[in-house]
Design an enzyme around this catalytic site. Structure first.
Site, PDB file in Angstrom:
ATOM      1  N   LYS A 276       3.735  26.490  21.352  1.00  0.00           N
ATOM      2  CA  LYS A 276       3.948  25.033  21.371  1.00  0.00           C
ATOM      3  C   LYS A 276       3.723  24.489  22.783  1.00  0.00           C
ATOM      4  O   LYS A 276       3.628  25.249  23.748  1.00  0.00           O
ATOM      5  CB  LYS A 276       5.366  24.714  20.874  1.00  0.00           C
ATOM      6  CG  LYS A 276       5.599  25.139  19.411  1.00  0.00           C
ATOM      7  CD  LYS A 276       4.908  24.224  18.404  1.00  0.00           C
ATOM      8  CE  LYS A 276       4.654  24.865  17.067  1.00  0.00           C
ATOM      9  NZ  LYS A 276       5.739  24.878  16.130  1.00  0.00           N
TER      10      LYS A 276
HETATM   11  C1  LIG Z   1       6.259  25.033  14.763  1.00  0.00           C
HETATM   12  C2  LIG Z   1       6.677  23.982  13.807  1.00  0.00           C
HETATM   13  C3  LIG Z   1       7.923  24.017  13.151  1.00  0.00           C
HETATM   14  C4  LIG Z   1       8.838  25.210  13.196  1.00  0.00           C
HETATM   15  O1  LIG Z   1       9.235  25.631  14.432  1.00  0.00           O
HETATM   16  P1  LIG Z   1       9.707  27.166  14.639  1.00  0.00           P
HETATM   17  O2  LIG Z   1      10.222  27.145  16.046  1.00  0.00           O
HETATM   18  O3  LIG Z   1       8.502  28.022  14.466  1.00  0.00           O
HETATM   19  O4  LIG Z   1      10.764  27.458  13.641  1.00  0.00           O
HETATM   20  C5  LIG Z   1       8.290  22.940  12.372  1.00  0.00           C
HETATM   21  N1  LIG Z   1       7.463  21.897  12.203  1.00  0.00           N
HETATM   22  C6  LIG Z   1       6.250  21.835  12.774  1.00  0.00           C
HETATM   23  C7  LIG Z   1       5.398  20.627  12.551  1.00  0.00           C
HETATM   24  C8  LIG Z   1       5.804  22.884  13.586  1.00  0.00           C
HETATM   25  O5  LIG Z   1       4.583  22.814  14.150  1.00  0.00           O
END
Ligand SMILES: *Cc1c(COP(=O)(O)O)cnc(C)c1O
Length: 367
Positions: A185
């Site tokens: 991210k």
């Molecule tokens: C990555 C993501 C999540 C989940 O996050 P995690 O930390 O992997 O549990 C939820 N919503 C969106 C849009 C994402 O890109």
């Protein structure tokens, strides 16, 4: 070879700072929550222009706790999109509630506010817009519908750290904002992490209680909670990375404008953020017909392109029991067929972007 995402480039710059932050936590043994996590919460709240931040162990946990704190439970309905990562839907199901999918707008690629009211029923409790690829959904329209129908708004800002809508930051406009610090991210831990931000102190307290077994004091459990605590090591690493998030976001935006400039002569649709938005380009996605052939040819040429997302949630086998089928969400389904994500990370160089676009042009002429 140009990868889709390059985590090593970022970690090389911060290697010694991260190693000493990790060593410090191992030495002081504050492994679960602790002072580094508390310091991170304070910094991240202020970064989001929000009053409170509660750090958790993933973005999925953040969504789950925000939904529970909003009172979403068995038999409730939650309006969201199918053009997202499955976690958005999964968190709604964890509460015993039913996800109700609404199509996205073809330009913003986010929840289409014009379609929300037709999906509202007496059981609707919340709306979860997803700031897909780092562009915020049309929050004014969404919030005004929510206020009219007394619904909670939970922003899925997992891809939108630092994104802005009319000068307001992602996560600070809805009742809750949920972030992920999954390594890839825009702000990534060295492992899993997430956070809920909100402006209401009672709601923040409820989220914080649920995150740590509902304990008001040690072994005094006032709510049936979860083990969703953030690791001390992740808090320490995220504090190191907070010093760089603005520079990384600027670098992503510069890479995106270089893509825009080179793609200007082409008719392929590309991100089109409204002038009042600050897109943070977690993903830079164009739309191309014959996408699968183009993707394979780019891979053969050493360009790490990807798709976010090739199969929308409503057409995933795991969620077939929700009763949706092909044709229910035409814009979502067309985007899933045509989306092509080009390499995007802060260290991507202008001359690599030139190479990516010239390979893309060669592939498109051959297609
Ligand atoms: C990555 C993501 C999540 C989940 O996050 P995690 O930390 O992997 O549990 C939820 N919503 C969106 C849009 C994402 O890109």
């Amino acid at each position: 070879m140009i990868p889709l995402v390059d985590l090593k480039a970022q970690h090389q710059q911060l290697r010694s700072e991260i190693h000493s932050a990790v060593a410090r936590v191992i030495d002081n043994t504050q492994f679960a929550l602790g002072p580094d996590v508390a310091a991170f919460e304070e910094r991240f709240a202020s970064y989001c222009h929000a009053r409170h931040c509660i750090a958790v162990n993933s973005g999925t946990s953040a969504l789950h706790l925000a939904l529970l704190t909003a009172g979403v439970g068995l038999g409730d309905e939650v309006i969201t999109v199918a053009m997202t990562f499955v976690a958005t839907t999964a968190a709604i199901l964890y509460c015993g509630a039913k996800p109700v999918f609404v199509d996205v707008d073809p330009v913003s690629r986010t929840l289409n506010p014009k379609l929300i009211e037709a999906a509202i029923t007496p059981r609707t409790k919340a709306i979860v817009p997803v700031h897909l690829h780092g562009l915020m959904a049309d929050m004014d329209a969404i919030v005004s519908i929510a206020r009219r129908h007394n619904l909670v708004v939970i922003e899925d800002a997992a891809q939108a750290h630092g994104a802005e809508y009319k000068g307001r930051r992602a996560g600070s406009i809805g009742d809750f904002g949920c972030f992920s610090f999954y390594p890839a991210k825009n702000l990534g831990a060295c492992g899993e992490g997430g956070a809920v931000v909100c402006n209401h102190s009672e709601l923040a307290r409820h989220v914080a209680l649920l995150r740590d077994w509902g304990q008001e004091a040690k072994y005094n459990h006032v709510l049936a909670g979860y083990n969703y605590r953030m690791d001390g090591i992740q808090g320490a690493i995220l504090n190191v990375k907070m010093n760089h998030i603005e520079a990384w976001t600027d670098a992503r935006r510069a890479a995106a404008s270089e893509y825009d400039r080179l793609l200007d002569a082409h008719s392929y649709r590309r991100p089109a953020p409204p002038s009042h938005s600050r897109h943070v380009y977690h993903v830079y996605a164009i739309e191309v017909p014959q996408r699968d052939d183009v993707l394979a040819a780019l891979h053969a040429a050493g360009i790490g392109a990807g798709i976010h997302y090739p199969v929308p949630v409503h057409l995933q086998k795991a969620y077939a029991n929700l009763g949706y089928g092909i044709g229910d969400l035409p814009v979502t389904e067309l985007l899933a067929k045509q989306f092509l994500s080009l390499p995007m990370y802060p260290e991507l160089q202008p001359k690599q972007i030139v190479e990516i676009i010239s390979e893309l042009k060669a592939v498109l002429i051959a297609a």
